[in-house]
Design an enzyme around this catalytic site. Structure first.
Site, short mmCIF file in Angstrom:
data_model
loop_
_atom_site.label_atom_id
_atom_site.label_comp_id
_atom_site.label_asym_id
_atom_site.label_seq_id
_atom_site.Cartn_x
_atom_site.Cartn_y
_atom_site.Cartn_z
N HIS A 1 12.64 -10.70 -9.43
CA HIS A 1 11.66 -9.72 -9.74
C HIS A 1 11.26 -11.17 -10.63
O HIS A 1 10.17 -10.63 -12.15
CB HIS A 1 12.18 -8.61 -11.01
N ASP B 1 5.98 -2.46 0.65
CA ASP B 1 6.45 -1.46 -0.78
C ASP B 1 5.23 -0.31 0.79
O ASP B 1 3.90 -0.83 0.14
CB ASP B 1 6.31 -0.89 -1.62
N HIS C 1 10.47 -2.66 0.68
CA HIS C 1 10.35 -2.33 -0.98
C HIS C 1 10.48 -0.65 -0.81
O HIS C 1 9.86 -0.31 -0.59
CB HIS C 1 9.80 -2.89 -1.63
N ASP D 1 17.99 -9.98 -6.36
CA ASP D 1 16.32 -9.97 -6.68
C ASP D 1 16.63 -10.85 -8.57
O ASP D 1 16.65 -10.20 -8.87
CB ASP D 1 16.32 -8.61 -6.97
N GLU E 1 7.25 -6.78 -2.50
CA GLU E 1 6.17 -6.07 -2.84
C GLU E 1 5.59 -5.78 -3.92
O GLU E 1 4.77 -4.94 -3.96
CB GLU E 1 7.74 -5.67 -3.85
N GLU F 1 15.65 -12.78 -3.81
CA GLU F 1 14.51 -11.81 -3.55
C GLU F 1 13.40 -11.96 -5.05
O GLU F 1 14.06 -12.32 -5.58
CB GLU F 1 14.19 -10.70 -3.52
#
Length: 381
Positions: free
Chosen positions: A185, A257, A284, A183, A235, A209
């Site tokens: 982010h 999500d 997510h 991830d 997400e 991700e």
């Protein structure tokens, strides 16, 4: 049957629960939350409740339309998350009234169990290795890790090598049978993706991700085209309309999500849209038990479901654990690396209302950290 009362609960470490009660005593639970903005979402839930009190809870799709489109100004994470939690609660009520789990109301199960993964950090290579070993002992066969900490806008050699060494440490522990998701982010961008993807390919991550922030989703297709690594995102996308361009760009895995992207109703539609583009679903969920149960109900009902994130035992749950708020902890047993199909009515779990009310008395005011680059400017967390 009518909706008689709607309550919200601030639940440590950083969650928000909603309880929807009917005049016949049937209760549904949902998890409407934007991490770091729980009080704001709580207000949004209160406002949306004006549209639901006195109404038939089983008109789920009509309520979804009215809640999302009944105001001239629409969308965004706050409103969408408020709708998400209320939608989960309405599906929970519908399942309990019918005496069936939600996935049966969505057309019945397409699988018997769902593979799950847990989060393991992403700081020092040795810490990652130790955390993965612990997860493997718990029964998991897949994990997710942060690729890095703070990254400069154009990363230096130490930062780039640090990413590769962390993932290499993970691969060494996992061998050739375990999987690791990486991830970013949104902490890197297109330029660093060009440099990192070739270096990560030999380590064969399960996915990479959010290599770019969602505002720059128009760039993600260029990253997907440059690498054999499956690219995942979603997400921080909240509707079919926001997912469509990234599906068209060539991502491999969508991560809506269930507490942000319109709840069970919209994520079910997102999954159908994803299937057209050969995109797999991996929702997510670093959240609580109601969000996780909602994700699993979707997973049992849609064919293009890949894997499910969970936050049981995650690092930030020092003062509140997923299993603290369910009556039967075995519902979420993952000792085989999978969670077996939930068969109880509604979302498939029984919420411990006493524990929820006790936790709400403590409350929380969690906020995300603010990071800065070495020059003092804002950095992505």
């Amino acid at each position: 049957m009518q909706i008689a009362r709607i309550e919200t609960f601030l639940i440590p470490p950083r969650w928000l629960f909603v309880r929807v009660e009917t005049d016949t005593g049937v209760v549904g639970w949902g998890e409407p939350v934007v991490e770091g903005r729980t009080e704001t979402v709580r207000t949004a839930v209160e406002q949306l409740s004006e549209l639901l009190i006195g109404q038939d809870p089983l008109r789920i799709q009509d309520h979804w339309q009215v809640m999302t489109k009944g105001s001239f100004y629409r969308g965004g994470p706050i409103l969408s998350s408020a709708v998400s939690g209320l939608d989960q609660a309405l599906w929970d009520i519908a399942g309990k009234v019918a005496g069936l789990p939600v996935h049966q109301l969505l057309g019945g199960p397409v699988r018997d169990r769902i593979r799950v993964y847990g989060w393991v950090g992403g700081d020092e290579p040795n810490e990652v290795a130790d955390a993965i070993s612990e997860r493997l002992e718990q029964g998991l066969t897949a994990v997710k890790m942060n690729a890095s900490g703070r990254m400069e806008r154009i990363s230096n050699l130490r930062e780039l090598d640090g990413v590769v060494s962390r993932v290499a440490a993970a691969r060494e522990v996992l061998g050739d049978t375990g999987d690791v998701g990486v991830d970013f982010h949104g902490r890197i961008g297109l330029a660093d993706a060009r440099r990192l993807m070739p270096a990560l390919e030999p380590l064969r991550p399960m996915f990479v991700e959010e290599p770019v922030v969602p505002e720059n989703s128009h760039l993600i297709g260029r990253i997907a085209d440059m690498t054999s690594i499956p690219i995942a995102t979603g997400e921080r996308l909240f509707s079919r309309q926001e997912f469509l361009p990234v599906f068209q760009s060539g991502i491999a895995i969508a991560q809506p999500d269930l507490s942000h992207a319109g709840g069970i109703s919209e994520v079910h539609r997102i999954a159908s849209l994803a299937e057209i583009y050969d995109v797999q679903l991996a929702p997510h969920c670093p959240l609580g038990p109601i969000a996780l149960a909602s994700c699993l109900q979707i997973g049992f009902a849609v064919p293009n479901f890949f894997i499910q994130e969970h936050s049981i035992g995650i690092h930030y749950n020092g003062d509140g654990e997923v299993l603290d708020y369910v009556v039967d902890r075995s519902d979420f047993d993952f000792s085989s690396g999978y969670i077996e199909r939930l068969t109880k009515p509604g979302l498939g779990i029984e919420v411990d209302e006493t524990a929820v009310r006790d936790a709400d008395a403590r409350g929380h005011a969690w906020r995300g950290p603010i990071w800065r680059h070495t020059d003092g400017s804002f950095a992505e967390w």
